[in-house]
Design an enzyme around this catalytic site. Structure first.
Site, PDB file in Angstrom:
ATOM      1  CB  THR A 176      -0.955   0.058   1.253  1.00 57.21           C
ATOM      2  OG1 THR A 176      -1.796  -1.159   1.164  1.00 57.21           O
ATOM      3  CG2 THR A 176      -1.648   1.387   1.320  1.00 57.21           C
ATOM      4  CG  ASP A 184      -1.307  -8.327  -2.586  1.00 53.14           C
ATOM      5  OD1 ASP A 184      -1.060  -8.375  -1.322  1.00 53.14           O
ATOM      6  OD2 ASP A 184      -2.792  -8.306  -3.061  1.00 53.14           O
ATOM      7  CB  SER A 213      -2.115 -11.405   0.485  1.00 59.16           C
ATOM      8  OG  SER A 213      -2.621 -10.452   0.211  1.00 59.16           O
ATOM      9  CB  THR A 257       0.584  -4.074   6.421  1.00 57.15           C
ATOM     10  OG1 THR A 257      -1.002  -4.158   5.807  1.00 57.15           O
ATOM     11  CG2 THR A 257       1.116  -2.551   6.554  1.00 57.15           C
ATOM     12  CG  ASP A 258      -2.576  -7.924   4.257  1.00 59.20           C
ATOM     13  OD1 ASP A 258      -3.017  -7.215   4.874  1.00 59.20           O
ATOM     14  OD2 ASP A 258      -3.267  -8.335   2.872  1.00 59.20           O
TER      15      ASP A 258
END
Length: 658
Positions: free
Chosen positions: A61, A131, A133, A163-164
């Site tokens: 992000t 990403d 994730s 952050t995930d």
């Protein structure tokens, strides 16, 4: 969340909206090589107040921007361009003045009040942007290898990450980066960096400062004004700016009006080994959360081959139903066939403890106590330990119970406190501090602490110079920062290196002293050891990860100067430090040219043994042999000619490549 880019035309459309040139990613060279000149210029002593940081932008992000439809998306090749537009993240005037002669200028953080160094940084963007994730063990390995590739070029590293799974990456890197001597700070954000209101800017800027200005040789996570040990963090919120927490350990540093670092909590390498990356992980590991009425069939299926290691999350202090003999039997069978099972608590705070019968039942089944490890740390540690093919099963089980990178609080630590130096439940006060406190009739603990803060540096540096190891140990137990610097920027290791005190240097390194800290003249302990030709200390420092920081041209000048001064010992010092003795000065002269010119037979012998070319001409087309002939150094001429014949014979005999 990062949205996956589906087509090349969509990428082109988004890039065009940001005035970013569309480039075939396969043709884009690594940013680092394009900045080679600007990297070399940072080792000039004139600019010793600068530190250099590499930013590895993996995705997340923090780097997203809005496209013309108002959606947040990752835009390749746009981050650095946009950072240059923000004066609080890039000082354009300073960069233009400082790097005027470079084709590409690095990014420069504006001057920060209270910080001694100006942070100069480079952004290396991953392709494709990831990403978090979607990140796998392969991506952790890639980040670790990228850091290894350029480790000696930078003072610190910042990894921008979604952050995930950020805590998983931080924990994995903490184990893979062995004997780490420089900061690796991982950060991200809940709101993108370039949004009007963003937590990303504070996280990004503070991470750069932490990586470039502080001696914290750990993989750490910076988020919301706090620096946490990476393998102690976990994501606790999807909507709060306080997205991460370290449930069982206080922050390593807190960024308020000033930055406060808890140096006593910093985990430092203490083995006499250099930095390396362990780039293998065992993928046959998993997490199993125990829940009421879980079936034995579920547990059995989870533990089946090829599963090699399992982290089970149990209730409270590490409990599970002891009356479930069927489950306990499955756990026992798995451990007997070599599966390593680690027990951690489902609770956010606290640790597993076999104080209840239900917890002891797990121990009796061969399950290891994971103490207060987070799920992320326990899983990645298990993957790391199981991948160590040189360790047998007994060693692997022992390592899982051992605190490797500060990831767990061992019972021994809780019971014994600081270990050596403990007396009557606390650290014994230094005799000199106690004496002065009594003489001044100090009764307040704060006043005594103030006296200690004033006296400890002087006592510490004196103990180093006097090689008083007993005193050093006593001072260390009283909380001295092992890398404290005096007014010239020297640490205790600088002093030991300068004086050739191998025993003191060894003690300091075994207690976490950093070989990378530079004084106000940009000299490391290795630089001082070379300047004074302390070969034993040079070898010790190199063994523990020290490296030359000078640019090749400056090293070439130093080698030529040493040879011209008939100083073979200095040439040997540089050779021990890993320098290429064939490096040239700005005139294209090597040290062999200089040695042949002045007739230094000892220097010539050292250089020939280091395989310095004898036929390389300088910019005036003179070879070393010609320099010897012009100056009538017949002994040198004979030495060179004999060396040339020997080399030709070895080539003809197949002992050397032609």
């Amino acid at each position: 969340m990062i949205r996956t880019m589906s087509t090349t035309s969509e990428l082109d459309e988004i890039s065009a909206s940001y005035d970013v040139p569309v480039v075939d990613p396969a043709t884009v060279p690594k940013v680092l090589y394009g900045h080679r000149a600007s990297l070399d210029s940072l080792v000039d002593p004139e600019w010793s107040h600068e530190s250099r940081v590499l930013v590895l932008y993996t995705g997340g992000t923090i780097g997203m921007m809005r496209n013309e439809r108002g959606r947040l998306v990752p835009i390749p090749h746009a981050m650095e361009t946009n950072i240059r537009r923000y004066p609080h993240m890039h000082d354009e005037d300073y960069a233009v003045k400082r790097f005027a002669n470079n084709f590409t200028q690095p990014l420069v953080l504006p001057e920060c009040q209270g910080e001694r160094r100006r942070v100069v940084y480079w952004v290396y963007e991953y392709d494709p942007l990831l990403d978090s994730s979607n990140m796998t063990m392969d991506d952790w390995i890639r980040v670790a290898k990228d850091i290894r590739e350029v480790y000696e070029l930078f003072d610190g590293f910042v990894v921008l990450h979604g952050t995930d799974t950020l805590s998983y990456t931080a924990a994995a890197l903490s184990f893979m980066l062995e004997n780490l001597g420089k900061p690796v700070v991982i950060t991200g954000s809940q709101i993108p960096l370039f949004e009007t209101r963003s937590d990303g800017r504070d996280n990004f800027i503070s991470s750069l400062i932490m990586a470039g200005s502080y001696s914290i040789p750990e993989v750490a996570v910076f988020f919301n004004n706090k620096l946490y040990r990476g393998n102690r963090t976990t994501k606790v919120s999807t909507g709060s700016l306080q997205a991460f927490d370290s449930p069982n350990m206080s922050p390593l540093a807190t960024a308020g009006i000033a930055i406060h670092v808890d140096y006593r909590s910093v985990y430092r390498p203490t083995s006499l080994e250099k930095f390396k990356v362990f780039d293998r992980l065992n993928r046959n590991v998993g997490l199993l959360r125990i829940f009421p009425s879980i079936s034995a069939e579920t547990v059995r299926a989870f533990l089946q081959p090829p599963m090699a290691g399992v982290v089970i999350q149990t209730y409270g202090a590490g409990n599970m139903p002891s009356n479930r003999k069927d489950i306990m039997e499955e756990l026992r069978k798995a451990t007997e066939r070599g599966v390593i099972i680690v027990n951690i608590t489902q609770c956010m705070h606290g640790a597993v403890d076999a104080i209840y019968e239900t917890g002891q039942a797990l121990v009796d089944s061969g399950v290891l106590a994971g103490m207060d490890m987070t799920p992320e740390a326990a899983l990645t540690k298990l993957s790391y330990v199981l991948a160590k093919t040189s360790w047998d099963l007994v060693t692997k089980r022992r390592m899982m119970a051992k605190n490797l990178r500060g990831e767990m609080t061992c019972l021994a630590q809780q019971e014994e406190g600081l270990g050596a130096g403990e007396e009557g439940g606390g650290v014994r006060e230094l005799d000199v501090v106690a004496s002065i406190s009594r003489a001044l009739q100090l009764t307040s603990a704060d006043d005594v602490d103030h006296v200690k803060d004033l006296l400890l540096p002087a006592i510490f540096f004196a103990a180093v110079v006097n090689v008083d190891l007993t005193r050093l140990e006593e001072i260390y137990q009283n909380g001295v920062e092992i890398n404290m610097q005096d007014s010239s920027g020297w640490t205790g290791l600088h002093m030991a290196a300068n004086e050739g005190l191998t025993e003191a240097a060894t003690w300091l390194l075994q207690h976490g002293a950093s070989v990378h800290i530079r004084d106000k003249m940009a000299r490391t302990p290795l630089s001082l050891a070379i300047e004074n030709d302390h070969h034993q200390v040079i070898s010790l420092l190199i063994k523990t990860g020290a490296h030359l920081i000078e640019a090749p041209l400056r090293l070439g000048e130093a080698l030529v100067t040493a040879a011209a001064a008939d100083n073979p010992r200095r040439l040997l010092s540089y050779q021990l430090a890993g320098a290429d003795l064939s490096l040239q000065d700005p005139c294209g002269r090597s040290a062999l040219h200089a040695a042949c010119t002045v007739g230094s037979e000892e220097c010539v012998k050292v250089l020939l043994s280091a395989s310095v070319p004898t036929d390389e001409p300088d910019r005036t087309e003179l070879t070393p042999l010609m320099c010897a002939q012009i100056n009538d150094h017949l002994n040198i001429t004979d030495l060179l000619e004999q060396h040339t014949k020997t080399q030709e014979q070895r080539v003809n005999n197949g002992l050397l490549p032609g």
